[in-house]
Design an enzyme around this catalytic site. Structure first.
Site, PDB file in Angstrom:
ATOM      1  N   ASP A  16       1.392  11.662   4.485  1.00  0.00           N
ATOM      2  CA  ASP A  16       1.443  10.269   4.027  1.00  0.00           C
ATOM      3  C   ASP A  16       1.057  10.254   2.557  1.00  0.00           C
ATOM      4  O   ASP A  16      -0.104  10.466   2.213  1.00  0.00           O
ATOM      5  CB  ASP A  16       0.485   9.401   4.844  1.00  0.00           C
ATOM      6  CG  ASP A  16       0.601   7.924   4.513  1.00  0.00           C
ATOM      7  OD1 ASP A  16       1.281   7.582   3.515  1.00  0.00           O
ATOM      8  OD2 ASP A  16       0.010   7.102   5.241  1.00  0.00           O
TER       9      ASP A  16
ATOM     10  N   ILE B 131      -2.136   6.206  -0.593  1.00  0.00           N
ATOM     11  CA  ILE B 131      -3.584   6.087  -0.422  1.00  0.00           C
ATOM     12  C   ILE B 131      -3.861   4.594  -0.239  1.00  0.00           C
ATOM     13  O   ILE B 131      -4.165   3.862  -1.172  1.00  0.00           O
ATOM     14  CB  ILE B 131      -4.326   6.678  -1.627  1.00  0.00           C
ATOM     15  CG1 ILE B 131      -3.842   8.111  -1.867  1.00  0.00           C
ATOM     16  CG2 ILE B 131      -5.836   6.670  -1.400  1.00  0.00           C
ATOM     17  CD1 ILE B 131      -4.396   8.744  -3.112  1.00  0.00           C
ATOM     18  N   HIS B 132      -3.751   4.147   0.990  1.00  0.00           N
ATOM     19  CA  HIS B 132      -3.659   2.726   1.303  1.00  0.00           C
ATOM     20  C   HIS B 132      -4.929   1.914   1.018  1.00  0.00           C
ATOM     21  O   HIS B 132      -4.886   0.842   0.396  1.00  0.00           O
ATOM     22  CB  HIS B 132      -3.312   2.551   2.786  1.00  0.00           C
ATOM     23  CG  HIS B 132      -2.087   3.272   3.229  1.00  0.00           C
ATOM     24  ND1 HIS B 132      -0.823   2.719   3.194  1.00  0.00           N
ATOM     25  CD2 HIS B 132      -1.916   4.530   3.730  1.00  0.00           C
ATOM     26  CE1 HIS B 132       0.061   3.582   3.654  1.00  0.00           C
ATOM     27  NE2 HIS B 132      -0.570   4.696   3.993  1.00  0.00           N
ATOM     28  N   ASP B 133      -6.066   2.391   1.512  1.00  0.00           N
ATOM     29  CA  ASP B 133      -7.249   1.546   1.644  1.00  0.00           C
ATOM     30  C   ASP B 133      -7.856   1.016   0.347  1.00  0.00           C
ATOM     31  O   ASP B 133      -8.371  -0.108   0.333  1.00  0.00           O
ATOM     32  CB  ASP B 133      -8.315   2.277   2.460  1.00  0.00           C
ATOM     33  CG  ASP B 133      -7.905   2.446   3.917  1.00  0.00           C
ATOM     34  OD1 ASP B 133      -6.945   1.779   4.341  1.00  0.00           O
ATOM     35  OD2 ASP B 133      -8.540   3.242   4.631  1.00  0.00           O
TER      36      ASP B 133
ATOM     37  N   THR C 170       0.809  -1.229   0.000  1.00  0.00           N
ATOM     38  CA  THR C 170       0.000   0.000   0.000  1.00  0.00           C
ATOM     39  C   THR C 170       0.836   1.270   0.000  1.00  0.00           C
ATOM     40  O   THR C 170       0.371   2.319  -0.446  1.00  0.00           O
ATOM     41  CB  THR C 170      -0.975   0.041   1.190  1.00  0.00           C
ATOM     42  OG1 THR C 170      -0.243   0.177   2.417  1.00  0.00           O
ATOM     43  CG2 THR C 170      -1.836  -1.208   1.242  1.00  0.00           C
TER      44      THR C 170
END
Length: 318
Positions: free
Chosen positions: A230, A233-235, A195
């Site tokens: 951060d 954009i992990h999700d 991610t």
């Protein structure tokens, strides 16, 4: 076309917004419910934010409020990456009439009802702390057979972000992550290994700024403060891992969670020792097609921009 009846468990959170957007705009996904959990903000704020995003998208789904605290220990302090309201300070920029309705039932009961009444196995994308799922598996273990797979954004085999070894979601509730990992349910794990590569370039940000529609404008605003802290954009990776696993590199491995106190609390690690009888309990994602990720994000936003104005009404407006 394969269909994915989906429960989205999240703690919005800026990157959760794009997981909701992707789940809503993907034709193959039938988004049944969005369940909130305490994580990037407290439960009141994450539930409100889930209602807001679903309302802005006109998503024909319900919102169910989930767990307000971890299973056992008090939650560690909430970070600042997502702002005090979870959406970079923009959560209250819309009227209450834009909120999607909230279920009279809590997430636990909504989970049970949907899973037991479904004629086909249901997928779950869990992109916050895994508290809701752990409670579900402890309270109603019989529902496990109705789950096709759980796609998780959490953990990190080679790195952490809240400690050198632990990722934020698992660190928030390690005991819940441990229960889910040992559940026997099919698990897909999109941890920091993959991610942190999920970024948007200046080209995509420029496209967003030029779109000039409500959701794109909102996206630019919430991303502006978030990506300064951060860039990843992990999700949304947990959504794409379900629908497009061929765009990823992964391995089937045995993953464990450290629930001890200290710097390794919440750490996810692979047991690679030889002559072990432990079979893989998780599909761990390590890399992906970055161009595909970026195109998927822009396609989802363009899909939203192309809708007629009345299609963006929340269920409250119908």
């Amino acid at each position: 076309m394969k269909k994915y009846p989906l429960i989205l468990d999240c703690d919005p959170g800026v990157d959760d917004v794009f997981a909701i957007l992707l789940a809503h705009s993907t034709p193959e996904i039938d988004l049944k419910v969005i369940c909130s959990v305490s994580g990037n903000a407290g439960i009141e704020k994450t539930t409100y934010n889930a209602q807001l995003i679903a309302g802005l998208l006109g998503a024909k789904t319900i919102i169910a409020e989930g767990a307000s605290r971890p299973l056992i220990k008090e939650a560690p302090p909430i970070g600042t990456v997502h702002g005090t309201d979870g959406l970079g300070g923009y959560a209250k920029g819309f009227g209450e009439d834009r909120l999607a309705p909230i279920s009279s039932m809590k997430a636990l009961d909504v989970y049970r009802k949907i899973l037991l009444e479904s004629e086909e196995p249901v997928y779950i994308a869990a992109v916050g702390p895994l508290t809701n799922l752990a409670i579900l598996f402890l309270a109603y273990p019989e529902v496990k057979s109705k789950i096709a797979a759980v796609s998780i954004m959490g953990g990190g085999i080679r790195r952490g972000n809240i400690t050198p070894y632990s990722e934020y979601n698992f660190y928030k509730d390690p005991e819940a992550a441990d229960i889910v990992m040992k559940s026997g349910v099919k698990l897909l794990l999109c941890g920091l290994d993959v991610t942190q590569k999920a970024t948007l370039s200046e080209k995509e940000m420029k496209s967003l700024k030029e779109s000039q529609n409500e959701f794109s404008d909102f996206s630019v605003k919430i991303l502006s403060s978030y990506i300064a802290k951060d860039a990843a954009i992990h999700d949304p990776c947990a959504i794409l891992a379900l629908t497009n696993p061929e765009k990823f590199i992964y391995e089937d491995q045995y993953v464990e969670i450290d629930t001890r106190e200290g710097i390794t609390r919440g750490m996810s690690y692979v047991d690679n020792r030889k002559n072990q009888e432990k079979k893989p309990n998780c599909r761990v994602f390590y890399d992906m097609d970055l161009d595909f990720f970026r195109k998927s994000m822009l396609d989802a936003l363009e899909h939203e921009a192309s809708k007629k104005p009345d299609e963006n009404k929340s269920p409250n407006d119908q």
